[in-house]
Scaffold this motif. Structure first.
Motif, mmCIF file in Angstrom:
data_model
loop_
_atom_site.group_PDB
_atom_site.id
_atom_site.type_symbol
_atom_site.label_atom_id
_atom_site.label_comp_id
_atom_site.label_asym_id
_atom_site.label_seq_id
_atom_site.Cartn_x
_atom_site.Cartn_y
_atom_site.Cartn_z
ATOM 1 N N LEU A 5 -14.786 -16.174 -15.483
ATOM 2 C CA LEU A 5 -13.497 -15.494 -15.606
ATOM 3 C C LEU A 5 -12.489 -16.404 -16.296
ATOM 4 C CD1 LEU A 5 -12.948 -13.837 -12.110
ATOM 5 C CD2 LEU A 5 -13.183 -12.666 -14.283
ATOM 6 N N LYS A 6 -11.698 -15.819 -17.179
ATOM 7 C CA LYS A 6 -10.620 -16.571 -17.816
ATOM 8 C C LYS A 6 -9.285 -16.261 -17.136
ATOM 9 C CE LYS A 6 -12.910 -16.798 -22.304
ATOM 10 N NZ LYS A 6 -14.212 -16.391 -21.821
ATOM 11 N N ASP A 7 -9.239 -15.110 -16.474
ATOM 12 C CA ASP A 7 -8.044 -14.687 -15.739
ATOM 13 C C ASP A 7 -8.406 -14.532 -14.266
ATOM 14 O OD1 ASP A 7 -6.306 -14.440 -18.048
ATOM 15 O OD2 ASP A 7 -7.492 -12.682 -18.593
ATOM 16 N N GLU A 8 -7.487 -13.972 -13.500
ATOM 17 C CA GLU A 8 -7.701 -13.769 -12.065
ATOM 18 C C GLU A 8 -8.821 -12.758 -11.806
ATOM 19 O OE1 GLU A 8 -5.102 -12.147 -8.296
ATOM 20 O OE2 GLU A 8 -4.049 -12.991 -10.000
ATOM 21 N N TYR A 9 -8.925 -11.744 -12.676
ATOM 22 C CA TYR A 9 -9.949 -10.708 -12.526
ATOM 23 C C TYR A 9 -10.225 -10.052 -13.872
ATOM 24 C CZ TYR A 9 -6.177 -7.291 -12.912
ATOM 25 O OH TYR A 9 -5.123 -6.555 -13.372
ATOM 26 N N ILE A 10 -11.279 -9.218 -13.913
ATOM 27 C CA ILE A 10 -11.569 -8.394 -15.083
ATOM 28 C C ILE A 10 -11.976 -7.022 -14.550
ATOM 29 C CG2 ILE A 10 -13.980 -9.145 -15.215
ATOM 30 C CD1 ILE A 10 -13.713 -8.868 -18.314
ATOM 31 N N GLU A 11 -11.537 -5.977 -15.241
ATOM 32 C CA GLU A 11 -11.908 -4.633 -14.817
ATOM 33 C C GLU A 11 -13.385 -4.405 -15.114
ATOM 34 O OE1 GLU A 11 -9.031 -2.354 -16.988
ATOM 35 O OE2 GLU A 11 -7.608 -2.433 -15.337
ATOM 36 N N LEU A 12 -14.046 -3.660 -14.240
ATOM 37 C CA LEU A 12 -15.498 -3.482 -14.318
ATOM 38 C C LEU A 12 -15.964 -2.970 -15.673
ATOM 39 C CD1 LEU A 12 -18.265 -3.543 -13.051
ATOM 40 C CD2 LEU A 12 -17.769 -1.357 -11.954
ATOM 41 N N PHE A 13 -15.349 -1.918 -16.192
ATOM 42 C CA PHE A 13 -15.828 -1.367 -17.468
ATOM 43 C C PHE A 13 -15.647 -2.365 -18.605
ATOM 44 C CE2 PHE A 13 -11.432 -0.284 -18.251
ATOM 45 C CZ PHE A 13 -11.314 -0.180 -19.625
ATOM 46 N N LYS A 14 -14.613 -3.190 -18.531
ATOM 47 C CA LYS A 14 -14.379 -4.206 -19.565
ATOM 48 C C LYS A 14 -15.425 -5.316 -19.490
ATOM 49 C CE LYS A 14 -9.411 -3.481 -19.983
ATOM 50 N NZ LYS A 14 -8.083 -4.075 -19.769
ATOM 51 N N LEU A 15 -15.847 -5.660 -18.282
ATOM 52 C CA LEU A 15 -16.888 -6.672 -18.104
ATOM 53 C C LEU A 15 -18.180 -6.232 -18.782
ATOM 54 C CD1 LEU A 15 -18.003 -9.281 -16.773
ATOM 55 C CD2 LEU A 15 -18.546 -7.869 -14.781
ATOM 56 N N LEU A 16 -18.577 -4.987 -18.564
ATOM 57 C CA LEU A 16 -19.803 -4.475 -19.175
ATOM 58 C C LEU A 16 -19.703 -4.482 -20.691
ATOM 59 C CD1 LEU A 16 -20.614 -1.471 -16.822
ATOM 60 C CD2 LEU A 16 -21.344 -3.852 -16.638
ATOM 61 N N LYS A 17 -18.509 -4.180 -21.193
ATOM 62 C CA LYS A 17 -18.298 -4.141 -22.646
ATOM 63 C C LYS A 17 -18.307 -5.557 -23.237
ATOM 64 C CE LYS A 17 -15.246 -2.103 -25.964
ATOM 65 N NZ LYS A 17 -13.898 -1.756 -26.232
ATOM 66 N N VAL A 18 -17.624 -6.491 -22.590
ATOM 67 C CA VAL A 18 -17.554 -7.875 -23.069
ATOM 68 C C VAL A 18 -18.937 -8.508 -23.144
ATOM 69 C CG1 VAL A 18 -16.790 -10.194 -22.382
ATOM 70 C CG2 VAL A 18 -15.182 -8.311 -22.351
ATOM 71 N N LEU A 19 -19.805 -8.163 -22.202
ATOM 72 C CA LEU A 19 -21.149 -8.736 -22.164
ATOM 73 C C LEU A 19 -22.135 -7.981 -23.056
ATOM 74 C CD1 LEU A 19 -21.404 -9.557 -18.362
ATOM 75 C CD2 LEU A 19 -21.054 -11.150 -20.259
ATOM 76 N N ASP A 20 -21.643 -7.013 -23.820
ATOM 77 C CA ASP A 20 -22.475 -6.213 -24.728
ATOM 78 C C ASP A 20 -23.611 -5.484 -24.011
ATOM 79 O OD1 ASP A 20 -21.068 -6.639 -27.093
ATOM 80 O OD2 ASP A 20 -22.129 -8.507 -27.497
ATOM 81 N N LEU A 21 -23.364 -5.048 -22.796
ATOM 82 C CA LEU A 21 -24.363 -4.278 -22.059
ATOM 83 C C LEU A 21 -24.259 -2.785 -22.381
ATOM 84 C CD1 LEU A 21 -24.108 -6.063 -18.602
ATOM 85 C CD2 LEU A 21 -25.852 -6.375 -20.367
ATOM 86 N N VAL A 22 -23.160 -2.401 -23.022
ATOM 87 C CA VAL A 22 -22.926 -1.008 -23.415
ATOM 88 C C VAL A 22 -22.398 -0.979 -24.837
ATOM 89 C CG1 VAL A 22 -22.493 -0.168 -21.070
ATOM 90 C CG2 VAL A 22 -20.609 -1.080 -22.408
ATOM 91 N N GLU A 43 -22.915 0.573 -4.312
ATOM 92 C CA GLU A 43 -22.562 1.382 -5.480
ATOM 93 C C GLU A 43 -21.058 1.302 -5.737
ATOM 94 O OE1 GLU A 43 -22.531 5.915 -5.502
ATOM 95 O OE2 GLU A 43 -24.508 5.414 -6.328
ATOM 96 N N GLU A 44 -20.688 1.047 -6.984
ATOM 97 C CA GLU A 44 -19.268 0.959 -7.368
ATOM 98 C C GLU A 44 -18.973 2.074 -8.356
ATOM 99 O OE1 GLU A 44 -15.892 0.630 -7.222
ATOM 100 O OE2 GLU A 44 -16.372 -1.388 -6.516
ATOM 101 N N LEU A 45 -18.094 2.991 -7.980
ATOM 102 C CA LEU A 45 -17.760 4.142 -8.824
ATOM 103 C C LEU A 45 -16.393 4.018 -9.487
ATOM 104 C CD1 LEU A 45 -19.072 6.961 -6.449
ATOM 105 C CD2 LEU A 45 -20.211 5.983 -8.459
ATOM 106 N N ARG A 46 -15.658 2.942 -9.165
ATOM 107 C CA ARG A 46 -14.321 2.766 -9.758
ATOM 108 C C ARG A 46 -14.449 2.032 -11.092
ATOM 109 N NH1 ARG A 46 -11.462 -0.599 -5.553
ATOM 110 N NH2 ARG A 46 -13.554 -1.468 -5.507
ATOM 111 N N LYS A 47 -14.100 2.712 -12.160
ATOM 112 C CA LYS A 47 -14.226 2.136 -13.505
ATOM 113 C C LYS A 47 -13.350 0.905 -13.677
ATOM 114 C CE LYS A 47 -14.755 6.851 -15.097
ATOM 115 N NZ LYS A 47 -14.372 7.522 -13.868
ATOM 116 N N ARG A 48 -12.182 0.926 -13.052
ATOM 117 C CA ARG A 48 -11.224 -0.171 -13.203
ATOM 118 C C ARG A 48 -11.211 -1.108 -11.997
ATOM 119 N NH1 ARG A 48 -7.871 0.206 -17.519
ATOM 120 N NH2 ARG A 48 -7.881 2.170 -18.646
#
Length: 67
Positions: A5-22, A43-48
């Motif tokens: 992490l570079k900040d305090e947190y990252i939103e879940l959908f952004k994490l998947l995008k940053v890691l090129d998983l989607v 199971e995590e259903l919250r996108k953010r």
């Protein structure tokens, strides 16, 4: 796979995008909404959902350790 992490947190959908998983943010949101993502074994259903250090994210056969 580990993610620093570079900040305090990252939103879940952004994490998947940053890691090129989607291909896109929309694809990440769809996978999350359809229940394909687990956070700390549940199971995590919250996108953010705010992903913080110590969280473990699972999608398909990929395990991401957030630090």
């Amino acid at each position: 796979m580990k993610f620093e992490l570079k900040d305090e947190y990252i939103e879940l959908f952004k994490l998947l995008k940053v890691l090129d998983l989607v291909d896109s943010g929309a694809h990440a949101k769809m996978l999350i909404a359809d229940g394909y993502v687990k956070r700390n074994g549940e199971e995590e259903l919250r996108k953010r959902a705010k992903i913080i250090g110590g969280d473990v994210i699972e999608i398909a056969e990929v395990i991401i350790e957030v630090r």
